[in-house]
Design an enzyme around this catalytic site. Structure first.
Site, PDB file in Angstrom:
ATOM      1  CE  LYS A 296      28.915 -49.053 -28.690  1.00  0.00           C
ATOM      2  NZ  LYS A 296      27.733 -49.243 -27.903  1.00  0.00           N
TER       3      LYS A 296
ATOM      4  CD  GLN B 101      24.236 -50.609 -28.245  1.00  0.00           C
ATOM      5  OE1 GLN B 101      25.279 -50.958 -28.439  1.00  0.00           O
ATOM      6  NE2 GLN B 101      23.708 -49.277 -28.212  1.00  0.00           N
TER       7      GLN B 101
ATOM      8  CG  ASP C 297      29.144 -49.968 -21.997  1.00  0.00           C
ATOM      9  OD1 ASP C 297      29.906 -48.929 -22.258  1.00  0.00           O
ATOM     10  OD2 ASP C 297      27.832 -49.881 -22.080  1.00  0.00           O
TER      11      ASP C 297
END
Length: 281
Positions: free
Chosen positions: A54, A98, A121
């Site tokens: 990323k 994450q 996200d």
């Protein structure tokens, strides 16, 4: 029948080209670079790989990736405090925690510490609700990427029967809601579903999101169905690829299908967040 490939790498590259142009315009207009903060808890090798990927994609489009590495034994309250600080930081546009975090962490509490305006996200309850009610906001990155991949190949959704195998709050559930919003008829299946093979065999679109390698056998696939494999474990997806590709009309490879689309969606939403933040100043 041999399935056509839903090439996530190619579609994602096109999205990132457009994002790069958007970043250039934003920097010229406002004099600052968008910032994505990535929070990584612990030493999971796969998570480190994903965060690194990323960061590389961010650099290629001109976004700054701010990486926060935290010890595996951090408490939930300390993690929540860190995320609240990032949420309050005016220089940060998007926040990525994450997944997965260590078992002792209350992951939902950590997700909810992310300000909705920075939830690029799409993991908070607010993002899920606004997505489900079609009220804007950010989509969950992987489901949003799946929809963009289907659209890039002009795959019709209206009136089609979609079977989603998996019910996680950041993948299975939201992708079903996005398909429903596009007038597909959606069936959710999961680990307790009886007759999984029968459900899959009637699907025009199969979204495999169970995280169980080759759970879905190739001979379950209805001839001409579209197969989207969002699983990734031991370098294999949730679908028996070779046999499924002989029956499907379209199929995603693993890797190279859904994964690149997730990252592209995350980055595109970070730039969108930066624009929203500038318009609110």
């Amino acid at each position: 029948m041999t399935a056509k490939i839903l090439d996530g790498r190619a579609v994602a590259a096109g999205i990132l080209d457009r994002v790069r142009e958007d970043v250039t315009a934003l920097v010229a207009e406002h004099g600052r670079v968008p910032v994505l903060a990535t929070v990584l808890v612990g030493d999971d090798p796969a998570s480190h790989t994903y965060v690194g990927m990323k960061a590389n994609r961010c650099a290629k489009v001109g976004i700054h990736s701010l990486r926060i590495d935290l010890d595996a034994d951090i408490t939930t309250s300390a993690l929540v405090k860190q995320i609240h600080e990032l949420s309050a930081d005016p220089t940060v546009d998007g926040i990525l925690l994450q997944h997965p975090v260590p078992d002792h962490i209350d992951e939902r509490a950590a997700f909810e510490a992310i300000a909705p305006s920075k939830d690029v996200d799409g993991v908070t309850r607010t993002s899920f609700a606004t997505m489900a009610f079609d009220e804007g906001g950010f989509t969950s990155a992987t489901p949003g990427g799946i929809m963009a991949l289907l659209d890039a190949h002009a795959i019709p959704l209206t009136g089609r029967h979609a079977v989603v195998v998996g019910r996680s709050p950041i993948l299975g559930k939201p992708v079903g809601m996005l398909l429903l919003a596009r007038d597909a008829t959606v069936t959710y299946c999961h680990s307790r579903t009886a007759g999984l093979a029968d459900h899959v065999s009637h699907a025009d679109i199969v979204v495999a999101a169970a995280g169980s390698p080759e759970l879905i056998r190739g001979d379950w696939i209805k001839p001409g169905a579209v197969v989207v494999d969002a699983g990734y474990a031991d370098n294999r997806g949730d679908v028996e690829y070779g046999a499924a590709a002989e029956r499907a009309s379209y199929i995603t490879p693993v890797p190279g299908g859904v994964g690149p689309m997730t990252i592209a969606t995350l980055i595109a939403q970070t730039v969108e967040a930066a624009r929203h933040h500038e318009s609110a100043r």
